[in-house]
Scaffold this motif. Sequence first.
Motif, mmCIF file in Angstrom:
data_model
loop_
_atom_site.group_PDB
_atom_site.id
_atom_site.type_symbol
_atom_site.label_atom_id
_atom_site.label_comp_id
_atom_site.label_asym_id
_atom_site.label_seq_id
_atom_site.Cartn_x
_atom_site.Cartn_y
_atom_site.Cartn_z
ATOM 1 N N TRP A 27 0.837 -1.203 0.000
ATOM 2 C CA TRP A 27 0.000 0.000 0.000
ATOM 3 C C TRP A 27 0.872 1.254 0.000
ATOM 4 N N ALA A 28 1.898 1.242 0.854
ATOM 5 C CA ALA A 28 2.784 2.399 0.936
ATOM 6 C C ALA A 28 3.485 2.662 -0.390
ATOM 7 N N GLN A 29 3.893 1.560 -1.055
ATOM 8 C CA GLN A 29 4.588 1.725 -2.336
ATOM 9 C C GLN A 29 3.634 2.225 -3.416
ATOM 10 N N ALA A 30 2.377 1.779 -3.365
ATOM 11 C CA ALA A 30 1.407 2.169 -4.383
ATOM 12 C C ALA A 30 0.861 3.568 -4.147
ATOM 13 N N TYR A 31 0.701 3.968 -2.887
ATOM 14 C CA TYR A 31 0.127 5.269 -2.559
ATOM 15 C C TYR A 31 1.072 6.396 -2.964
ATOM 16 N N PRO A 32 0.548 7.459 -3.583
ATOM 17 C CA PRO A 32 -0.842 7.662 -3.985
ATOM 18 C C PRO A 32 -1.084 7.209 -5.430
ATOM 19 N N ALA A 81 -12.511 21.832 8.745
ATOM 20 C CA ALA A 81 -11.945 20.872 9.702
ATOM 21 C C ALA A 81 -12.904 19.705 9.933
ATOM 22 N N ALA A 82 -14.181 20.026 10.084
ATOM 23 C CA ALA A 82 -15.176 18.979 10.323
ATOM 24 C C ALA A 82 -15.265 18.027 9.140
ATOM 25 N N ARG A 83 -15.150 18.572 7.928
ATOM 26 C CA ARG A 83 -15.208 17.716 6.744
ATOM 27 C C ARG A 83 -14.048 16.726 6.731
ATOM 28 N N VAL A 84 -12.868 17.194 7.075
ATOM 29 C CA VAL A 84 -11.703 16.299 7.099
ATOM 30 C C VAL A 84 -11.838 15.263 8.212
ATOM 31 N N ALA A 85 -12.333 15.683 9.359
ATOM 32 C CA ALA A 85 -12.499 14.750 10.478
ATOM 33 C C ALA A 85 -13.450 13.608 10.116
ATOM 34 N N ARG A 86 -14.410 13.896 9.236
ATOM 35 C CA ARG A 86 -15.379 12.869 8.827
ATOM 36 C C ARG A 86 -14.933 12.065 7.608
ATOM 37 N N SER A 87 -13.854 12.474 6.964
ATOM 38 C CA SER A 87 -13.446 11.846 5.714
ATOM 39 C C SER A 87 -12.768 10.499 5.954
ATOM 40 N N GLU A 88 -12.700 9.701 4.901
ATOM 41 C CA GLU A 88 -12.084 8.387 4.997
ATOM 42 C C GLU A 88 -10.577 8.524 5.210
ATOM 43 N N ALA A 89 -10.055 7.740 6.102
ATOM 44 C CA ALA A 89 -8.627 7.809 6.448
ATOM 45 C C ALA A 89 -7.802 6.995 5.460
ATOM 46 N N ASN A 90 -7.715 7.476 4.224
ATOM 47 C CA ASN A 90 -6.970 6.746 3.197
ATOM 48 C C ASN A 90 -5.851 7.576 2.567
ATOM 49 N N GLY A 91 -5.664 8.806 3.060
ATOM 50 C CA GLY A 91 -4.577 9.647 2.551
ATOM 51 C C GLY A 91 -4.948 10.509 1.362
ATOM 52 N N ALA A 269 0.713 7.848 6.204
ATOM 53 C CA ALA A 269 1.164 9.021 6.958
ATOM 54 C C ALA A 269 2.660 9.246 6.755
ATOM 55 N N ASP A 270 3.428 8.157 6.721
ATOM 56 C CA ASP A 270 4.874 8.279 6.507
ATOM 57 C C ASP A 270 5.188 8.850 5.132
ATOM 58 N N LYS A 271 4.417 8.448 4.118
ATOM 59 C CA LYS A 271 4.646 8.972 2.766
ATOM 60 C C LYS A 271 4.336 10.467 2.702
ATOM 61 N N LEU A 272 3.243 10.873 3.357
ATOM 62 C CA LEU A 272 2.893 12.297 3.398
ATOM 63 C C LEU A 272 3.933 13.086 4.199
ATOM 64 N N GLN A 273 4.432 12.461 5.261
ATOM 65 C CA GLN A 273 5.453 13.132 6.071
ATOM 66 C C GLN A 273 6.730 13.335 5.262
#
Length: 330
Positions: A27-32, A81-91, A269-273
């Motif tokens: 997943w990490a290699q494929a993302y994004p 902020a609320a929209r992001v908090a509700r969004s899917e945690a997929n990056g 998260a590591d890829k975004l970091q």
Amino acid sequence: MSSNQQRRFALLATAVTLTGLMGQSAWAQAYPEKPITMIVPFAAGGPTDTVARIFAQSMTGFLKQQVIVENVGGAGGTLGAARVARSEANGYTIFLHHIGQSTAPALYRKLSYNAADDFTPIGLVADVPMTLVARKDFPAKDLKELVSYVQANKDKITYANAGVGSASHLCGMLLMSAIKADLTTVPYKGTGPAMNDLLGGQVDFMCDQTTNTTGQIKAGKIKAYAVTTKAPVASLPNLPTASAAGLPGFEIAVWHALYGPKNLPKPVADKLQAALQHAVKDPMVKQKLADLGTEPVAPARATPAALDQFLRAEIVKWTRIIKAAGVYAD
């Protein structure tokens, strides 16, 4: 359970773990695999939007997928902020916000999210100075005259801000406290619209980030009085600090940071970091921010741990200040 059964169970558990780790690695290699949306909780054209677009450009190059800025303004940044908090945690949905992430818990009695716990911290991005500016034909020649004029005409002066919880609102709140003058405030749905009315002379003055004012100041379209940093800003060398110009101790910088939704998978998260680390070191980012009177944070601050610790400390600090001032958004 027999020893053979125990061994088979252990082997099965190891296989499941390895499969999970291999899946995460793949997943990490494929993302994004598709464009990423960076939510900015303010209108287009404002200072946070400007910072976001600079970082999005650099992160796009690193991630090899476009990072698209989407403006979701309103309610002092809390709608985005609320929209992001509700969004899917997929990056594929991330969030760039400023100091307002730390003031919202005190300003808003009812938030649909927890500012510290409902997001995955990625890292701090930049600290942006504020400037005290007025319409081009404002009578005061310097900051001391500005303070005297405002105190003498407080019932007639209009102060523009980008809405409750915005950086311009916070700066104005501190300014009014410092000069002991309550002014008529005119809230907008973002700093861009507020700046447009300042340029048009519909409002008298405001406190705004250098990323939004530097170009207008250099072009002579607005009158600048001071910058809110300890030292002068290189891109505005003739602009004194507020402390030196008549408001001792008046200092405020607006920090910006990057987040994902809560429970963002670690490989993502590591890829975004890594993309953020690339951006804070990117010469293009440094030059564009320097032109706007600021710079990216040091790499050590562009980390999840640094942001998490800093955000929680800022929430405590601003809660104390806002409660003492008795200012609330609802």
